[in-house]
Design an enzyme around this catalytic site. Structure first.
Site, PDB file in Angstrom:
ATOM      1  N   LYS A 118      34.993  48.263  29.153  1.00 37.08           N
ATOM      2  CA  LYS A 118      35.713  46.994  29.293  1.00 37.08           C
ATOM      3  C   LYS A 118      34.870  45.824  28.795  1.00 37.08           C
ATOM      4  O   LYS A 118      35.400  44.838  28.286  1.00 37.08           O
ATOM      5  CB  LYS A 118      36.143  46.798  30.740  1.00 37.08           C
ATOM      6  CG  LYS A 118      37.283  47.716  31.153  1.00 37.08           C
ATOM      7  CD  LYS A 118      37.740  47.425  32.565  1.00 37.08           C
ATOM      8  CE  LYS A 118      39.016  48.179  32.899  1.00 37.08           C
ATOM      9  NZ  LYS A 118      38.889  49.622  32.781  1.00 37.08           N
ATOM     10  N   GLY A 166      42.664  52.617  35.944  1.00 29.00           N
ATOM     11  CA  GLY A 166      43.581  52.978  37.018  1.00 29.00           C
ATOM     12  C   GLY A 166      43.306  52.279  38.333  1.00 29.00           C
ATOM     13  O   GLY A 166      43.668  52.771  39.397  1.00 29.00           O
ATOM     14  N   GLY A 167      42.641  51.125  38.276  1.00 28.21           N
ATOM     15  CA  GLY A 167      42.356  50.383  39.502  1.00 28.21           C
ATOM     16  C   GLY A 167      41.111  50.845  40.237  1.00 28.21           C
ATOM     17  O   GLY A 167      40.721  50.246  41.234  1.00 28.21           O
ATOM     18  N   LYS A 203      36.852  36.015  36.433  1.00 24.20           N
ATOM     19  CA  LYS A 203      37.566  35.108  37.319  1.00 24.20           C
ATOM     20  C   LYS A 203      38.848  35.782  37.777  1.00 24.20           C
ATOM     21  O   LYS A 203      39.507  36.479  37.015  1.00 24.20           O
ATOM     22  CB  LYS A 203      37.927  33.803  36.597  1.00 24.20           C
ATOM     23  CG  LYS A 203      36.763  32.851  36.414  1.00 24.20           C
ATOM     24  CD  LYS A 203      36.329  32.215  37.733  1.00 24.20           C
ATOM     25  CE  LYS A 203      37.336  31.208  38.248  1.00 24.20           C
ATOM     26  NZ  LYS A 203      36.864  30.578  39.520  1.00 24.20           N
ATOM     27  N   ARG A 294      46.064  55.557  24.216  1.00 24.30           N
ATOM     28  CA  ARG A 294      46.870  56.770  24.406  1.00 24.30           C
ATOM     29  C   ARG A 294      48.316  56.357  24.648  1.00 24.30           C
ATOM     30  O   ARG A 294      48.660  55.186  24.663  1.00 24.30           O
ATOM     31  CB  ARG A 294      46.367  57.544  25.628  1.00 24.30           C
ATOM     32  CG  ARG A 294      46.304  56.640  26.859  1.00 24.30           C
ATOM     33  CD  ARG A 294      46.094  57.389  28.143  1.00 24.30           C
ATOM     34  NE  ARG A 294      45.764  56.517  29.267  1.00 24.30           N
ATOM     35  CZ  ARG A 294      46.634  55.793  29.957  1.00 24.30           C
ATOM     36  NH1 ARG A 294      47.916  55.803  29.623  1.00 24.30           N
ATOM     37  NH2 ARG A 294      46.244  55.035  30.972  1.00 24.30           N
ATOM     38  N   ARG A 340      59.008  55.183  38.823  1.00 29.78           N
ATOM     39  CA  ARG A 340      58.195  56.394  38.966  1.00 29.78           C
ATOM     40  C   ARG A 340      58.472  57.021  40.330  1.00 29.78           C
ATOM     41  O   ARG A 340      58.278  56.375  41.365  1.00 29.78           O
ATOM     42  CB  ARG A 340      56.708  56.076  38.850  1.00 29.78           C
ATOM     43  CG  ARG A 340      56.309  55.391  37.566  1.00 29.78           C
ATOM     44  CD  ARG A 340      54.795  55.318  37.459  1.00 29.78           C
ATOM     45  NE  ARG A 340      54.353  54.505  36.341  1.00 29.78           N
ATOM     46  CZ  ARG A 340      53.104  54.447  35.908  1.00 29.78           C
ATOM     47  NH1 ARG A 340      52.164  55.152  36.525  1.00 29.78           N
ATOM     48  NH2 ARG A 340      52.765  53.672  34.881  1.00 29.78           N
TER      49      ARG A 340
END
Length: 453
Positions: A118, A166-167, A203, A294, A340
């Site tokens: 990232k 994915g958090g 931030k 992807r 989902r």
């Protein structure tokens, strides 16, 4: 035209079935790899060939690069589709495919590696002139250094794992005391999940929308977008409901966002299908968040509004075909929504594995991308998503009506599902008005009618 004679699908469940469906339409033979837990799964039966690659645990089967490559060699597959999750964003896997003379259906290992960090992704976007969230991209070498920089940036802040996804490896910190408290555990969690404990600070954007742009790029410098998806209905940074187009964006902001996404992928020399993810604040200022190299779980809503098969497009681009259309050829028609369906307790959100004793699916005005049928066993070893319900309408109201009808006619017995939560989302006034943010679901879950399940 047949682009590859045989493709191995290095995945399972509904995405494996989805890839098989397109391959059949293209006349391409398919190979499924499966774990012992998935021996009776639908995707195994539907593939032309199937190879068992190990026991139920993913690290001993679906995540074992050597076993996947050996299965491809054994069956004569010349290309590998990674789906999403598992090895789909593993640069070592993409590189290994290349070394073995197989085509990895996705971007190059170099690009996967670049976007997998990232911090590097932020730097790449800054170089391209794409807005990024204000923050600190350098190496946080100690908690003392993190505190010093955080005080300079100002709270609240997001402490993030550079290699995360994915958090996982994300923590909202409101003050210095909280940063000191979670720094060590977040570093360890990043090491545990990603093999890389590098952290950075951003931030925290209050009440943001999570909006992503679908892009496709060929090997000859051509790039197009396929519009955007609104993905703000999330629980713990995991998406639950997605739609396209976004009901929040103004046309002016939409055009700027789409242009920025294309600028970013052109700068890095991206190839194949990918997704540029952004957060958008209440004033419609947008910031680059990350790139997924992807196919996305939510790709069907883009297919529904554009009429373009994204799996087929992936295969064509991997075969070094030129993009068959220009930007002006891609039209947005109507509106699409995806829900989902998870095998999970609607109150505790714990997974609910077991045998599906009875399954009644909606039949009208709906697309169903499912991993299971009546009698299928839902394994405790993998992600609990068992299917996706996708509707389309001439406008958003019609897509919502179709979704409401689909969810009300869906019946599953033998396991628990989140269908009551999905119905609560679709019927909620805030969602129907299209003004929800990433905080919407957390706030909804505090309401008694949902927590009762």
């Amino acid at each position: 035209m047949s682009y590859f004679k045989k493709i191995l699908i290095a995945n399972r469940g509904e995405i494996a079935r989805r890839v098989i469906r397109t391959c059949k339409q293209l006349g391409i033979a398919t190979v499924a790899v499966y774990s012992e837990a998935d021996a009776e799964a639908l995707f195994v039966d539907e593939a032309d060939e199937a190879v068992c690659i190990g026991p139920a645990q993913a690290k001993k089967s679906y995540l074992d690069i050597d076993k996947v490559i050996e299965a491809a060699k054994q069956t004569g597959a010349t290309a590998i589709h990674p789906g999403y999750g598992f090895l789909s964003e593993n640069p070592n896997f993409a590189r290994r495919c290349e070394q073995e003379g197989m085509t990895f259906i996705g971007p190059s290992a170099r690009i996967i590696e670049l976007m997998g960090s990232k911090i590097e992704a932020r730097r790449q976007m800054q170089k391209a002139g794409v807005p990024v969230v204000p923050g600190w991209d350098g190496q946080l070498e100690s908690v003392e250094m993190a505190v010093e920089i955080a005080n300079r940036l100002g709270y609240p802040l997001m402490l993030k794992a550079s290699a995360g996804g994915g958090g996982i490896g994300m923590h909202l910190v409101q003050d210095e005391e909280e940063l000191i408290k979670v720094f060590g555990s977040t570093t360890q969690r990043a090491h545990s999940f990603f093999g890389d404990g590098t952290l950075f600070l951003e931030k925290y954007i209050q009440n943001p929308h999570h909006i992503e742009v679908q892009v496709a790029c060929d090997a000859y410098g051509h790039a197009v977008h396929l519009f955007e998806r609104e993905c703000s209905v999330q629980r713990r940074n995991q998406k639950v409901v997605e739609e396209s187009p976004s009901p929040f964006l103004s046309q002016t902001t939409r055009e700027k966002l789409l242009a920025a996404a294309l600028k970013g992928v052109r700068e890095m020399g991206y190839t194949n299908v990918g997704t540029m993810e952004f957060i958008v604040d209440e004033t419609e200022q947008f910031y680059f968040l990350e790139m997924n190299t992807r196919l996305q779980v939510e790709h069907p809503v883009t297919e529904e509004i554009t009429g373009i098969d994204l799996v087929q497009l992936q295969i064509q681009l991997a075969a070094k075909e030129k993009l068959a259309f220009k930007q002006e050829d891609i039209e947005m028609k109507g509106h699409s929504i995806e829900c989902r369906l998870y095998a999970e307790d609607p109150r505790t959100f714990f997974p609910s594995p077991g045998t599906i004793q009875s399954l009644t699916l909606p039949e009208r005005e709906v697309r169903l991308d499912f991993a299971v049928k009546e009698g299928s066993v839902v394994s405790p070893y993998y992600d609990p998503m068992i299917g996706k319900i996708i509707t389309k309408g001439a406008d958003r109201d019609e897509a919502l009506r179709h979704m409401e009808q689909a969810l009300s006619s869906l019946q599953v017995e033998g396991i628990k599902t989140n269908v009551t939560l999905l119905e609560a989302v679709i019927q909620h006034d805030q969602f129907r008005k299209g003004v929800y943010t990433t905080r919407f679901l957390d706030e909804l879950l505090t309401q008694k009618e949902v927590s009762k399940g």
